[in-house]
Design an enzyme around this catalytic site. Sequence first.
Site, PDB file in Angstrom:
ATOM      1  N   GLY A  42       0.616  -0.978  -0.037  1.00 15.36           N
ATOM      2  CA  GLY A  42      -0.108  -0.037   0.082  1.00 15.36           C
ATOM      3  C   GLY A  42       0.761   1.151  -0.010  1.00 15.36           C
ATOM      4  N   ASP A  49       0.720   3.647   4.276  1.00 19.65           N
ATOM      5  CA  ASP A  49      -0.337   4.346   3.602  1.00 19.65           C
ATOM      6  C   ASP A  49      -1.600   4.710   4.682  1.00 19.65           C
ATOM      7  OD1 ASP A  49      -1.051   1.432   4.076  1.00 19.65           O
ATOM      8  OD2 ASP A  49      -1.964   1.173   2.311  1.00 19.65           O
ATOM      9  N   ASP A  64      -5.434   1.942  10.371  1.00 19.92           N
ATOM     10  CA  ASP A  64      -6.722   1.615  10.641  1.00 19.92           C
ATOM     11  C   ASP A  64      -6.921   1.018  11.960  1.00 19.92           C
ATOM     12  OD1 ASP A  64      -9.338   0.869  10.032  1.00 19.92           O
ATOM     13  OD2 ASP A  64      -8.978  -0.772   8.987  1.00 19.92           O
ATOM     14  N   GLY A 102      -4.620  -0.494  13.769  1.00 24.33           N
ATOM     15  CA  GLY A 102      -3.413  -0.362  14.386  1.00 24.33           C
ATOM     16  C   GLY A 102      -2.673  -1.785  14.568  1.00 24.33           C
ATOM     17  N   THR A 120      -1.333  -3.996  12.355  1.00 15.31           N
ATOM     18  CA  THR A 120      -0.204  -4.252  11.631  1.00 15.31           C
ATOM     19  C   THR A 120       0.885  -3.546  12.108  1.00 15.31           C
ATOM     20  OG1 THR A 120      -1.883  -4.367   9.938  1.00 15.31           O
ATOM     21  CG2 THR A 120       0.311  -4.243   9.132  1.00 15.31           C
ATOM     22  N   LEU A 121       0.464  -2.223  12.327  1.00 15.99           N
ATOM     23  CA  LEU A 121       1.670  -1.240  12.785  1.00 15.99           C
ATOM     24  C   LEU A 121       2.371  -1.640  14.090  1.00 15.99           C
ATOM     25  CD1 LEU A 121       3.659   1.106  11.783  1.00 15.99           C
ATOM     26  CD2 LEU A 121       1.597   2.751  12.982  1.00 15.99           C
ATOM     27  N   ASP A 135      -5.774  -0.466  -2.225  1.00 17.94           N
ATOM     28  CA  ASP A 135      -6.488  -1.327  -2.829  1.00 17.94           C
ATOM     29  C   ASP A 135      -7.704  -1.790  -2.166  1.00 17.94           C
ATOM     30  OD1 ASP A 135      -5.045  -3.027  -0.879  1.00 17.94           O
ATOM     31  OD2 ASP A 135      -5.869  -4.783  -2.411  1.00 17.94           O
ATOM     32  N   ARG A 179      -5.264   0.501  -7.094  1.00 18.97           N
ATOM     33  CA  ARG A 179      -3.976   1.199  -6.774  1.00 18.97           C
ATOM     34  C   ARG A 179      -3.442   2.189  -7.650  1.00 18.97           C
ATOM     35  NH1 ARG A 179      -1.890  -2.244  -2.366  1.00 18.97           N
ATOM     36  NH2 ARG A 179      -2.306  -4.426  -2.325  1.00 18.97           N
TER      37      ARG A 179
HETATM   38  P1  IMP Z   1      -4.647  -2.015  10.487  1.00 14.33           P
HETATM   39  O1  IMP Z   1      -3.714  -3.242  10.687  1.00 14.33           O
HETATM   40  O2  IMP Z   1      -5.989  -2.472  10.909  1.00 14.33           O
HETATM   41  O3  IMP Z   1      -4.149  -0.571  11.019  1.00 14.33           O
HETATM   42  O4  IMP Z   1      -4.448  -2.163   8.870  1.00 14.33           O
HETATM   43  C1  IMP Z   1      -3.446  -1.789   8.354  1.00 14.33           C
HETATM   44  C2  IMP Z   1      -3.442  -1.796   6.652  1.00 14.33           C
HETATM   45  O5  IMP Z   1      -4.809  -2.305   6.269  1.00 14.33           O
HETATM   46  C3  IMP Z   1      -3.021  -0.733   6.207  1.00 14.33           C
HETATM   47  O6  IMP Z   1      -1.699  -0.469   6.110  1.00 14.33           O
HETATM   48  C4  IMP Z   1      -3.749  -1.005   4.895  1.00 14.33           C
HETATM   49  O7  IMP Z   1      -2.639  -1.447   4.177  1.00 14.33           O
HETATM   50  C5  IMP Z   1      -4.977  -1.869   4.867  1.00 14.33           C
HETATM   51  N1  IMP Z   1      -6.006  -0.653   5.022  1.00 14.33           N
HETATM   52  C6  IMP Z   1      -6.761  -0.359   6.215  1.00 14.33           C
HETATM   53  N2  IMP Z   1      -7.871   0.481   5.786  1.00 14.33           N
HETATM   54  C7  IMP Z   1      -7.712   0.601   4.514  1.00 14.33           C
HETATM   55  C8  IMP Z   1      -8.765   1.242   3.694  1.00 14.33           C
HETATM   56  O8  IMP Z   1      -9.453   2.117   3.777  1.00 14.33           O
HETATM   57  N3  IMP Z   1      -8.266   1.168   2.439  1.00 14.33           N
HETATM   58  C9  IMP Z   1      -7.144   0.406   2.015  1.00 14.33           C
HETATM   59  N4  IMP Z   1      -6.454  -0.279   2.458  1.00 14.33           N
HETATM   60  C10 IMP Z   1      -6.781  -0.400   3.925  1.00 14.33           C
HETATM   61 MG    MG Z   2      -0.568  -0.847   4.555  1.00 14.60          MG
END
Ligand code: IMP
Ligand code: MG
Length: 175
Positions: free
Chosen positions: A44, A99, A102, A104, A106-107, A158, A164
């Site tokens: 992303g 990118d 959301d 958090g 993953t981060l 995506d 993308r």
């Molecule tokens: P998290 O672990 O829920 O914070 O999600 C992280 C990853 O999910 C982001 O780095 C994106 O790659 C993907 N993601 C979360 N929200 C969106 C969205 O609205 N559109 C596209 N990808 C998303």
């Molecule tokens: Mg991402």
Amino acid sequence: MVDVLFSEADIAEQVSRLARLISQDYKALVSRQHPLIVLPVLKGAWIFSADLVRCLALPVRLEFLRASSYRDGTSSGELHVDIPDIASLGGHHLLVIEDIVDTGRTLSRMLEDLRACHPHSLKVCTLLDKPARRIMPVELHYRGFSVGNRFVVGYGMDLAECYRELPYVGDLGGS
Ligand code: IMP
Ligand code: MG
């Protein structure tokens, strides 16, 4: 139908602003011998980071992180994190480029793994932040736009590997 949420011009303005902040903060800390290590999260963040690094007035080394939590469409699947050559990151200034943050999940998982290699510093730059959806608290040192609870695509992001290539950030409605 994809509605434009942030245009190319909106994005370019944020990229310049973030690059200025980052360049100021790191200029006295890094050198060609000891560059800032920029870690874009694939896939992303690839377009955002490509634009951002070209605006940085800093010596940079690039390493890619790989995370996949969205298997098909918008539902969250199992989380996979891949950090290549992690041992070489110790003692360096690390800047993770996302990118969108959301939940958090993953981060926070990636930051935990990166902290284990004892970097000199560890910060995060994200183009977009969806604070209403946060489950894991994460500090975002550099942040472009804040968005509500909606699914966005384009500029690298995506929906099931589509959209993308759009040059803007678009809105697919509430999710
Ligand atoms: P998290 O672990 O829920 O914070 O999600 C992280 C990853 O999910 C982001 O780095 C994106 O790659 C993907 N993601 C979360 N929200 C969106 C969205 O609205 N559109 C596209 N990808 C998303
Ligand atoms: Mg991402």
